[in-house]
Design a protein around this motif. Structure first.
Motif, PDB file in Angstrom:
ATOM      1  N   ASP A   7      28.146  29.428  71.543  1.00  0.00           N
ATOM      2  CA  ASP A   7      29.243  28.504  71.762  1.00  0.00           C
ATOM      3  C   ASP A   7      28.759  27.173  72.330  1.00  0.00           C
ATOM      4  N   PHE A   8      27.535  27.155  72.839  1.00  0.00           N
ATOM      5  CA  PHE A   8      27.049  25.966  73.527  1.00  0.00           C
ATOM      6  C   PHE A   8      26.339  24.994  72.588  1.00  0.00           C
ATOM      7  N   HIS A   9      25.978  25.474  71.402  1.00  0.00           N
ATOM      8  CA  HIS A   9      25.100  24.683  70.545  1.00  0.00           C
ATOM      9  C   HIS A   9      25.599  23.265  70.292  1.00  0.00           C
ATOM     10  N   LEU A  10      26.811  23.187  69.761  1.00  0.00           N
ATOM     11  CA  LEU A  10      27.300  21.860  69.377  1.00  0.00           C
ATOM     12  C   LEU A  10      27.553  20.983  70.596  1.00  0.00           C
ATOM     13  N   ALA A  11      28.046  21.609  71.657  1.00  0.00           N
ATOM     14  CA  ALA A  11      28.326  20.840  72.876  1.00  0.00           C
ATOM     15  C   ALA A  11      27.045  20.218  73.407  1.00  0.00           C
ATOM     16  N   GLU A  12      25.978  21.031  73.438  1.00  0.00           N
ATOM     17  CA  GLU A  12      24.726  20.490  73.964  1.00  0.00           C
ATOM     18  C   GLU A  12      24.154  19.433  73.025  1.00  0.00           C
ATOM     19  N   LEU A  13      24.257  19.728  71.727  1.00  0.00           N
ATOM     20  CA  LEU A  13      23.736  18.782  70.735  1.00  0.00           C
ATOM     21  C   LEU A  13      24.412  17.427  70.887  1.00  0.00           C
ATOM     22  N   SER A  14      25.754  17.430  70.959  1.00  0.00           N
ATOM     23  CA  SER A  14      26.439  16.146  71.002  1.00  0.00           C
ATOM     24  C   SER A  14      26.175  15.439  72.330  1.00  0.00           C
ATOM     25  N   SER A  15      26.005  16.219  73.417  1.00  0.00           N
ATOM     26  CA  SER A  15      25.704  15.580  74.694  1.00  0.00           C
ATOM     27  C   SER A  15      24.340  14.907  74.669  1.00  0.00           C
ATOM     28  N   ILE A  16      23.366  15.642  74.115  1.00  0.00           N
ATOM     29  CA  ILE A  16      22.020  15.076  74.035  1.00  0.00           C
ATOM     30  C   ILE A  16      22.023  13.792  73.219  1.00  0.00           C
ATOM     31  N   LEU A  17      22.756  13.830  72.110  1.00  0.00           N
ATOM     32  CA  LEU A  17      22.817  12.631  71.279  1.00  0.00           C
ATOM     33  C   LEU A  17      23.510  11.502  72.036  1.00  0.00           C
ATOM     34  N   MET A  45      21.579  29.905  89.486  1.00  0.00           N
ATOM     35  CA  MET A  45      21.860  29.746  88.060  1.00  0.00           C
ATOM     36  C   MET A  45      20.550  29.802  87.287  1.00  0.00           C
ATOM     37  N   ASP A  46      20.535  30.509  86.149  1.00  0.00           N
ATOM     38  CA  ASP A  46      19.262  30.609  85.440  1.00  0.00           C
ATOM     39  C   ASP A  46      18.870  29.266  84.840  1.00  0.00           C
ATOM     40  N   ALA A  47      17.568  29.117  84.670  1.00  0.00           N
ATOM     41  CA  ALA A  47      17.013  27.810  84.334  1.00  0.00           C
ATOM     42  C   ALA A  47      17.612  27.258  83.049  1.00  0.00           C
ATOM     43  N   GLU A  48      17.752  28.125  82.065  1.00  0.00           N
ATOM     44  CA  GLU A  48      18.216  27.666  80.764  1.00  0.00           C
ATOM     45  C   GLU A  48      19.631  27.095  80.866  1.00  0.00           C
ATOM     46  N   LEU A  49      20.503  27.842  81.516  1.00  0.00           N
ATOM     47  CA  LEU A  49      21.877  27.361  81.619  1.00  0.00           C
ATOM     48  C   LEU A  49      21.983  26.131  82.516  1.00  0.00           C
ATOM     49  N   SER A  50      21.141  26.065  83.554  1.00  0.00           N
ATOM     50  CA  SER A  50      21.189  24.845  84.369  1.00  0.00           C
ATOM     51  C   SER A  50      20.815  23.642  83.538  1.00  0.00           C
ATOM     52  N   PHE A  51      19.833  23.824  82.670  1.00  0.00           N
ATOM     53  CA  PHE A  51      19.454  22.695  81.819  1.00  0.00           C
ATOM     54  C   PHE A  51      20.585  22.354  80.855  1.00  0.00           C
ATOM     55  N   VAL A  52      21.243  23.376  80.331  1.00  0.00           N
ATOM     56  CA  VAL A  52      22.372  23.107  79.441  1.00  0.00           C
ATOM     57  C   VAL A  52      23.444  22.329  80.202  1.00  0.00           C
ATOM     58  N   MET A  53      23.701  22.746  81.436  1.00  0.00           N
ATOM     59  CA  MET A  53      24.712  22.038  82.230  1.00  0.00           C
ATOM     60  C   MET A  53      24.279  20.614  82.524  1.00  0.00           C
ATOM     61  N   THR A  54      22.982  20.452  82.809  1.00  0.00           N
ATOM     62  CA  THR A  54      22.456  19.109  83.034  1.00  0.00           C
ATOM     63  C   THR A  54      22.700  18.239  81.814  1.00  0.00           C
ATOM     64  N   ASN A  55      22.463  18.837  80.652  1.00  0.00           N
ATOM     65  CA  ASN A  55      22.677  18.079  79.424  1.00  0.00           C
ATOM     66  C   ASN A  55      24.148  17.764  79.204  1.00  0.00           C
ATOM     67  N   LEU A  56      25.009  18.744  79.446  1.00  0.00           N
ATOM     68  CA  LEU A  56      26.438  18.500  79.272  1.00  0.00           C
ATOM     69  C   LEU A  56      26.916  17.429  80.252  1.00  0.00           C
ATOM     70  N   GLY A  57      26.253  17.338  81.395  1.00  0.00           N
ATOM     71  CA  GLY A  57      26.611  16.324  82.382  1.00  0.00           C
ATOM     72  C   GLY A  57      26.023  14.964  82.054  1.00  0.00           C
ATOM     73  N   LEU A  70      33.298   5.825  86.426  1.00  0.00           N
ATOM     74  CA  LEU A  70      34.050   5.941  85.172  1.00  0.00           C
ATOM     75  C   LEU A  70      33.097   6.401  84.068  1.00  0.00           C
ATOM     76  N   GLY A  71      33.527   7.382  83.313  1.00  0.00           N
ATOM     77  CA  GLY A  71      32.666   7.932  82.280  1.00  0.00           C
ATOM     78  C   GLY A  71      31.741   9.013  82.802  1.00  0.00           C
ATOM     79  N   GLY A  72      31.713   9.186  84.115  1.00  0.00           N
ATOM     80  CA  GLY A  72      30.878  10.235  84.711  1.00  0.00           C
ATOM     81  C   GLY A  72      31.411  11.608  84.352  1.00  0.00           C
ATOM     82  N   ARG A  73      30.542  12.595  84.455  1.00  0.00           N
ATOM     83  CA  ARG A  73      30.927  13.923  84.002  1.00  0.00           C
ATOM     84  C   ARG A  73      31.015  14.916  85.148  1.00  0.00           C
TER      85      ARG A  73
END
Lengths: 606, 123
Positions: A28-38, A317-329, A485-488
């Motif tokens: 479920d995280f794939h697209l969310a992380e992809l678009s955040s990274i972009l 929090m496990d490393a992988e998910l923390s990185f995903v959260m960092t990316n989403l942020g 403003l625009g912060g996550r």
């Protein structure tokens, strides 16, 4: 869907396609992380600049579904995404020289994102190749320049790839960049076949390779298996279920038990693999040039795993998910990140690794102070040679009292001091009372007893249980107030399967929901990672209204993420055999206690 | 440091710092001052309460900050670098934060300010 595929390949100016392969987890995280990274790199997914192309599906997929007794709206879980870019920009996305991509610096995972200063954003649109950009995502396994793909057959895929590479358009990327690579005698290469979830013998793989002879014959350079300059990849995708095992395996088993149940016992491995193979019809074939990402190993992420850190807590929090959260942020180098429930600092650590400046606070002084020696938050940061984060002990319920007033604009009346919002991102895993209970300052008594003056210096403030719905509304309010403003705001929320993100998530007028990704655990429980973006200035005068509107269904929604611990225990009680297991556990506890008591008395005697 | 000076309680602001132990980290990561750090400090400037920061710096024994933040100064790279050093690398390890209005004290131990209020102070 089929139409768009044929149209695209027959069109002379075909878009530049990139296949992104994800690890088959956290689907479920794939697209969310992809678009955040972009987005961090200034690319909006879905704009003309970059679009998602629907993945191909075999024509007979409806029949397959019917055979499996699946719902007509069933969609396969797939770990691939195809991105399309305007053909003009192909060479910048592919990277300047092809060589740097394949075996160059992309091997080690480096979480830092160096972002160009904002004033230069428009001057040079793309500094990074798409592989470099996507490499910041932890879930991306590899990035492949897609030459041809097909859901029909291997031959079709080969034809399309050949058609694409031999396009007669003279100034195209294929003609100006790729053909020279192919005809360069110094460019060594290899061809690999990737078959997820199925096994093929060498001969079979050879046969698959030969299908592509028309394309591969164009390559002049020598074949080199170790560290070639180019790698060409064929991927055969089959459908996997949510647990990453091939679908047809279970289907196959059922089929067998129905028709010839006796054979079930005789099935040795050989029969099984054979059966397995012929039943896993491919979803699609992809052929292309490898742009980045070692495919097999975990590319250096393991140095960040929890077990390599000096200081840990039960809810790190496990490393992988923390990185995903960092990316989403959308955390970038030099951002300021705040975690109001910092705990052992595991989430801030991944932000700091990205180069952000971190502020954390927690109500529990014990986790902040650690156990002395290596058991301190700082030690984790020192371990990775990162600057010290700012740690405070505060109570998120009383944020207003702890911190200076933040405002997006000076208050109209009076000359009250104000500061502009500080944080670029708030990333946190709030306590929900499952493993760590939430507490806030307060007294259980209705009339609070004043703390005596002489006791003040070593008085320990009483805390009361902090209801989950209040945790959420305070969190959203603090985020709405202190984010730029625009912060996550990115947070974790545990949820049962009946949790509906559109109505049950807390909301705030100043915050807009960007992503909500569900990660199922076993059984009914799962958790969602929610990303919100600040879209409007916060008005302190509206505070009452904000908090009234947090839950769309009022108490019913708040109830859904409250009392989770009780609900989990309740659910466990429903399971068969709970009584027996509980009795066994009780016995164990008893025995444990007994042995401890004996030990103690022995010690006393000595 | 940056946050210690920013943390304040209601009207009682800014908190006076009584330093017992101050740790100054020279060049974390062994790296130098980069362009991105400069951008970072510039971005921080509007969030700073300058007089409060000057006071705080004085309290921990750094009396070098100018009393007024002028426009020229906020463009001066060497000044910004010095400011960055004060903001990021000076850590108050042990001491006390005192509210100028009520005299309420918040202890700082192991670099962690304890801003907790007593239960009777919450309402």
């Amino acid at each position: 869907m089929e139409n768009t595929v044929t149209e695209a390949s027959s069109d002379k100016t075909t878009p530049y396609l990139v296949l992104v392969e994800f690890a088959y987890k956290h689907l479920d995280f794939h697209l969310a992380e992809l678009s955040s990274i972009l987005e961090i790199h200034g690319i909006r997914l879905g704009s003309e600049q970059c679009q998602v192309v629907p993945l191909p599906l075999p024509k007979n997929y409806d029949e397959v579904k019917k055979r499996r007794n699946q719902q007509p709206d069933h969609q396969p879980c797939r770990s691939y995404v195809i991105l399309s870019f305007p053909p003009k920009e192909a060479s910048s996305w592919a990277g300047e020289t092809a060589e740097t991509n394949v075996q160059g610096g992309c091997h080690q995972f480096d979480p830092r994102i160096a972002v160009r200063p904002s004033d230069k954003l428009n001057a040079s649109p793309y500094v990074n190749s798409i592989a470099e950009i996507l490499y910041k995502s932890v879930l991306v396994k590899s990035v492949i320049e897609l030459w041809g793909y097909s859901s029909e057959s291997l031959e079709d895929c080969a034809d399309r790839a050949h058609q694409w590479i031999t396009t007669p358009v003279s100034h195209s990327f294929q003609q100006s960049t790729l053909r020279p690579i192919l005809s360069d005698p110094l460019q060594s290469w290899k061809f690999t076949v990737h078959t997820l979830g199925t096994k093929f013998t060498r001969e079979e793989q050879d046969r698959m390779r030969l299908t592509f002879h028309k394309t591969l014959d164009l390559i002049v350079g020598p074949v080199k298996m170790k560290q070639p300059s180019q790698e060409y990849v064929l991927i055969r995708e089959i459908e996997l279920d949510g647990k990453a095992s091939p679908y047809s395996l279970s289907e196959d088993k059922e089929g067998r038990t129905k028709s010839e149940p006796a054979k079930e016992f005789h099935s040795n491995n050989e029969i099984r693999t054979q059966k397995h193979k012929c039943c896993t019809a491919p979803l699609a074939f992809y052929f292309g040039r490898f742009l980045g990402g070692p495919r097999q190993d975990s590319r250096g992420l393991e140095s960040y795993t929890l077990k390599n850190r000096p200081y840990l807590g039960p809810t790190s929090m496990d490393a992988e998910l923390s990185f995903v959260m960092t990316n989403l942020g959308l955390v970038k180098t030099r951002d300021i990140v705040y975690d109001p429930f910092v705990g052992t600092g595991s989430i801030l650590l991944s932000c700091a690794l990205r180069g952000a400046y971190c502020v954390g606070s927690d109500i529990d002084i014990r986790v902040l102070r650690g156990k002395g020696g290596d058991q301190q938050i700082w030690k984790n940061f020192e371990h990775y040679n990162l600057p010290r984060p700012e740690i405070l002990r505060t109570d998120n319920a009383l944020y207003n009292k702890h911190f200076r007033h933040h405002a997006d604009a000076p208050p109209s009346a009076g000359s009250e001091k104000f500061s502009t919002p500080l944080y670029d991102a708030i990333i946190t895993d709030p306590p929900y009372g499952i493993r760590a209970g939430a507490r806030k300052t307060g007294s259980k008594r209705e009339h609070v007893r004043p703390v005596l003056q002489e006791n003040r210096h070593d008085h320990i403030a009483q805390t009361v249980v902090y209801p989950v719905s209040d945790v959420m509304s305070d969190l959203l309010n603090v985020a709405a107030k202190t984010l730029t403003l625009g912060g996550r705001l990115v947070y974790v929320i545990p949820s049962f399967r009946d949790f509906n993100p559109t109505v049950d998530l807390p909301r705030h007028e100043c915050l807009e929901l960007v992503h909500s990704c569900y990660q199922p655990f076993n059984g009914e429980l799962g958790r969602s990672i929610v990303a919100m973006k600040k879209i409007a200035a916060y008005d302190e005068g509206k505070r009452q209204r904000y908090s009234e509107k947090i839950w769309i269904h009022g108490a019913a929604s708040a109830e859904k993420c409250a009392n989770l611990r009780e609900k989990i225990i309740e659910a466990a009680k429903q399971k068969p055999g709970y009584e027996e297991k509980a009795a066994i556990r009780k016995e164990k506890r008893k025995a444990n206690k007994q042995s401890k008591r004996e030990k103690r008395s022995k010690n006393l005697q000595e | 440091m940056s946050n210690n000076s920013k943390a304040a309680k209601g009207k009682g602001y800014p908190l006076k710092i009584t330093a017992v132990e101050v740790k100054v980290i020279q060049n974390p990561n062994g790296g130098g001052f980069e362009g991105s750090d400069l951008e970072f400090v510039k971005r921080l400037l509007p969030t700073l309460d300058w007089p409060a920061l000057v006071q705080a710096a004085n309290d921990v024994g750094i009396p070098t900050l100018p009393p007024l933040l002028t426009v020229e100064l906020s463009e001066d790279a060497s000044f910004l670098q010095a400011l960055y050093h004060i903001l990021m690398n000076v850590h108050l390890i042990k001491g006390m934060l005192t509210c100028p209005v009520t005299g309420r004290e918040f202890p700082v131990t192991d670099g962690i300010p304890n801003m907790m209020l007593e239960e009777d102070e919450c309402s």
